[in-house]
Motif scaffolding. Structure first.
Motif, PDB file in Angstrom:
ATOM      1  N   LEU A  19     -66.557  85.688   9.562  1.00  9.04           N
ATOM      2  CA  LEU A  19     -65.599  85.046   9.966  1.00  9.04           C
ATOM      3  C   LEU A  19     -64.970  84.141   8.859  1.00  9.04           C
ATOM      4  O   LEU A  19     -65.437  84.048   7.501  1.00  9.04           O
ATOM      5  CB  LEU A  19     -66.583  83.794  10.800  1.00  9.04           C
ATOM      6  N   LYS A  20     -64.059  83.476   9.154  1.00  8.80           N
ATOM      7  CA  LYS A  20     -63.374  82.749   7.914  1.00  8.80           C
ATOM      8  C   LYS A  20     -64.163  81.618   7.225  1.00  8.80           C
ATOM      9  O   LYS A  20     -63.932  81.190   6.269  1.00  8.80           O
ATOM     10  CB  LYS A  20     -61.988  81.900   8.464  1.00  8.80           C
ATOM     11  N   ASN A  21     -65.349  81.221   7.899  1.00  8.30           N
ATOM     12  CA  ASN A  21     -66.020  80.288   7.166  1.00  8.30           C
ATOM     13  C   ASN A  21     -67.490  81.021   6.355  1.00  8.30           C
ATOM     14  O   ASN A  21     -68.275  80.632   5.981  1.00  8.30           O
ATOM     15  CB  ASN A  21     -66.751  79.386   8.375  1.00  8.30           C
ATOM     16  N   PHE A  61     -69.755  84.537  21.244  1.00  6.42           N
ATOM     17  CA  PHE A  61     -68.277  84.693  21.648  1.00  6.42           C
ATOM     18  C   PHE A  61     -67.471  84.271  20.586  1.00  6.42           C
ATOM     19  O   PHE A  61     -67.674  83.136  19.911  1.00  6.42           O
ATOM     20  CB  PHE A  61     -67.878  83.990  22.805  1.00  6.42           C
ATOM     21  N   ILE A  62     -66.601  84.971  19.898  1.00  8.51           N
ATOM     22  CA  ILE A  62     -65.903  84.708  18.519  1.00  8.51           C
ATOM     23  C   ILE A  62     -64.419  84.585  18.952  1.00  8.51           C
ATOM     24  O   ILE A  62     -63.674  85.639  19.422  1.00  8.51           O
ATOM     25  CB  ILE A  62     -66.021  85.595  17.482  1.00  8.51           C
ATOM     26  N   ARG A  63     -63.726  83.599  18.727  1.00  7.96           N
ATOM     27  CA  ARG A  63     -62.286  83.383  18.765  1.00  7.96           C
ATOM     28  C   ARG A  63     -61.618  84.409  17.852  1.00  7.96           C
ATOM     29  O   ARG A  63     -61.779  84.342  16.470  1.00  7.96           O
ATOM     30  CB  ARG A  63     -61.920  81.999  18.507  1.00  7.96           C
ATOM     31  N   GLY A  64     -60.627  85.190  18.155  1.00  4.87           N
ATOM     32  CA  GLY A  64     -59.776  86.104  17.392  1.00  4.87           C
ATOM     33  C   GLY A  64     -59.234  85.417  16.213  1.00  4.87           C
ATOM     34  O   GLY A  64     -59.211  86.238  15.096  1.00  4.87           O
ATOM     35  N   SER A  65     -58.890  84.234  16.173  1.00  2.16           N
ATOM     36  CA  SER A  65     -58.323  83.664  14.836  1.00  2.16           C
ATOM     37  C   SER A  65     -59.180  83.300  13.934  1.00  2.16           C
ATOM     38  O   SER A  65     -58.929  82.907  12.947  1.00  2.16           O
ATOM     39  CB  SER A  65     -57.451  82.394  15.617  1.00  2.16           C
ATOM     40  N   GLY A  66     -60.496  83.384  14.290  1.00  5.61           N
ATOM     41  CA  GLY A  66     -61.656  82.895  13.328  1.00  5.61           C
ATOM     42  C   GLY A  66     -61.960  84.082  12.510  1.00  5.61           C
ATOM     43  O   GLY A  66     -62.930  83.918  11.682  1.00  5.61           O
ATOM     44  N   LEU A  67     -61.569  85.469  12.780  1.00  8.35           N
ATOM     45  CA  LEU A  67     -62.170  86.389  12.152  1.00  8.35           C
ATOM     46  C   LEU A  67     -61.407  86.899  10.946  1.00  8.35           C
ATOM     47  O   LEU A  67     -60.191  86.594  10.822  1.00  8.35           O
ATOM     48  CB  LEU A  67     -61.633  87.747  13.180  1.00  8.35           C
ATOM     49  N   SER A  68     -62.279  87.064  10.082  1.00 11.11           N
ATOM     50  CA  SER A  68     -61.308  87.520   8.549  1.00 11.11           C
ATOM     51  C   SER A  68     -61.627  88.986   8.262  1.00 11.11           C
ATOM     52  O   SER A  68     -60.810  89.590   7.801  1.00 11.11           O
ATOM     53  CB  SER A  68     -62.249  86.725   7.473  1.00 11.11           C
ATOM     54  N   LEU A  69     -62.527  89.582   8.880  1.00  6.60           N
ATOM     55  CA  LEU A  69     -62.923  90.888   8.613  1.00  6.60           C
ATOM     56  C   LEU A  69     -63.748  91.662   9.828  1.00  6.60           C
ATOM     57  O   LEU A  69     -64.487  91.011  10.470  1.00  6.60           O
ATOM     58  CB  LEU A  69     -63.827  90.964   7.395  1.00  6.60           C
ATOM     59  N   PHE A  70     -63.438  92.887  10.039  1.00  6.36           N
ATOM     60  CA  PHE A  70     -64.179  93.625  11.007  1.00  6.36           C
ATOM     61  C   PHE A  70     -64.498  95.072  10.548  1.00  6.36           C
ATOM     62  O   PHE A  70     -63.669  95.815   9.952  1.00  6.36           O
ATOM     63  CB  PHE A  70     -63.205  93.630  12.237  1.00  6.36           C
ATOM     64  N   LEU A  71     -65.917  95.074  10.444  1.00  7.46           N
ATOM     65  CA  LEU A  71     -66.251  96.616   9.983  1.00  7.46           C
ATOM     66  C   LEU A  71     -66.958  97.343  11.127  1.00  7.46           C
ATOM     67  O   LEU A  71     -67.570  96.681  12.102  1.00  7.46           O
ATOM     68  CB  LEU A  71     -67.414  96.227   8.974  1.00  7.46           C
ATOM     69  N   VAL A  72     -67.097  98.512  11.311  1.00  8.35           N
ATOM     70  CA  VAL A  72     -67.697  99.307  12.154  1.00  8.35           C
ATOM     71  C   VAL A  72     -68.564 100.572  11.550  1.00  8.35           C
ATOM     72  O   VAL A  72     -67.799 101.159  10.420  1.00  8.35           O
ATOM     73  CB  VAL A  72     -66.537  99.806  13.219  1.00  8.35           C
ATOM     74  N   TYR A  73     -69.547 101.039  12.256  1.00  6.85           N
ATOM     75  CA  TYR A  73     -70.305 102.030  11.548  1.00  6.85           C
ATOM     76  C   TYR A  73     -69.850 103.358  12.139  1.00  6.85           C
ATOM     77  O   TYR A  73     -69.873 103.550  13.410  1.00  6.85           O
ATOM     78  CB  TYR A  73     -71.733 101.705  12.085  1.00  6.85           C
ATOM     79  N   ILE A  84     -58.498  91.342   8.812  1.00  5.33           N
ATOM     80  CA  ILE A  84     -57.695  90.767   9.964  1.00  5.33           C
ATOM     81  C   ILE A  84     -56.852  89.600   9.371  1.00  5.33           C
ATOM     82  O   ILE A  84     -55.901  89.203   9.521  1.00  5.33           O
ATOM     83  CB  ILE A  84     -58.524  90.299  11.281  1.00  5.33           C
ATOM     84  N   LEU A  85     -57.657  88.976   8.471  1.00  2.00           N
ATOM     85  CA  LEU A  85     -56.759  88.124   7.830  1.00  2.00           C
ATOM     86  C   LEU A  85     -55.804  88.256   6.960  1.00  2.00           C
ATOM     87  O   LEU A  85     -54.650  87.565   7.200  1.00  2.00           O
ATOM     88  CB  LEU A  85     -57.779  87.073   6.578  1.00  2.00           C
ATOM     89  N   GLY A  86     -55.540  89.367   6.286  1.00  6.44           N
ATOM     90  CA  GLY A  86     -54.826  89.825   5.682  1.00  6.44           C
ATOM     91  C   GLY A  86     -53.498  90.285   6.267  1.00  6.44           C
ATOM     92  O   GLY A  86     -52.321  90.150   6.229  1.00  6.44           O
ATOM     93  N   PHE A  87     -53.816  90.990   7.538  1.00 10.04           N
ATOM     94  CA  PHE A  87     -52.936  91.502   8.311  1.00 10.04           C
ATOM     95  C   PHE A  87     -52.168  90.579   9.068  1.00 10.04           C
ATOM     96  O   PHE A  87     -50.929  90.607   9.316  1.00 10.04           O
ATOM     97  CB  PHE A  87     -53.325  92.590   9.002  1.00 10.04           C
TER      98      PHE A  87
END
Length: 95
Positions: A19-21, A61-73, A84-87
């Motif tokens: 998250l952004k925090n 539940f996480i609001r989409g605007s609070g996401l900074s990075l998303f990783l998947v295995y 997400i933050l950069g894009f």
């Protein structure tokens, strides 16, 4: 809709979101909507000493605007999917 369709295909997979925090959460992606709001189940925090109040939380539940990075295995390694933050920095504003 391209991102929504992609994230919808990841439902049921183990993911890590930052998250952004600077809070990083591991969990299973349960649902996603067109705003990239996500619901995670069976969560754990990557740094429990820093966020001890999150130890008792099992779903979130996480609001989409609070996401900074998303990783998947994928296939034995954690792959960087979307910064997400950069894009979306122009779309949601700066950090």
């Amino acid at each position: 809709m391209l991102f929504y369709s992609f994230f919808k295909s990841l439902v049921g997979k183990d993911v890590v979101v930052e998250l952004k925090n600077d809070l990083s959460i591991c969990g299973t992606l349960h649902s996603v909507d067109q705003y990239l709001n996500i619901k995670l189940t069976d969560i754990s925090v990557t740094d429990p000493e820093k966020y001890p109040h999150m130890l008792s939380v099992k779903n979130c539940f996480i609001r989409g605007s609070g996401l900074s990075l998303f990783l998947v295995y994928f296939s034995g390694f954690w792959g960087f999917l979307v910064g997400i933050l950069g894009f979306f920095s122009g779309f949601w504003g700066s950090r």
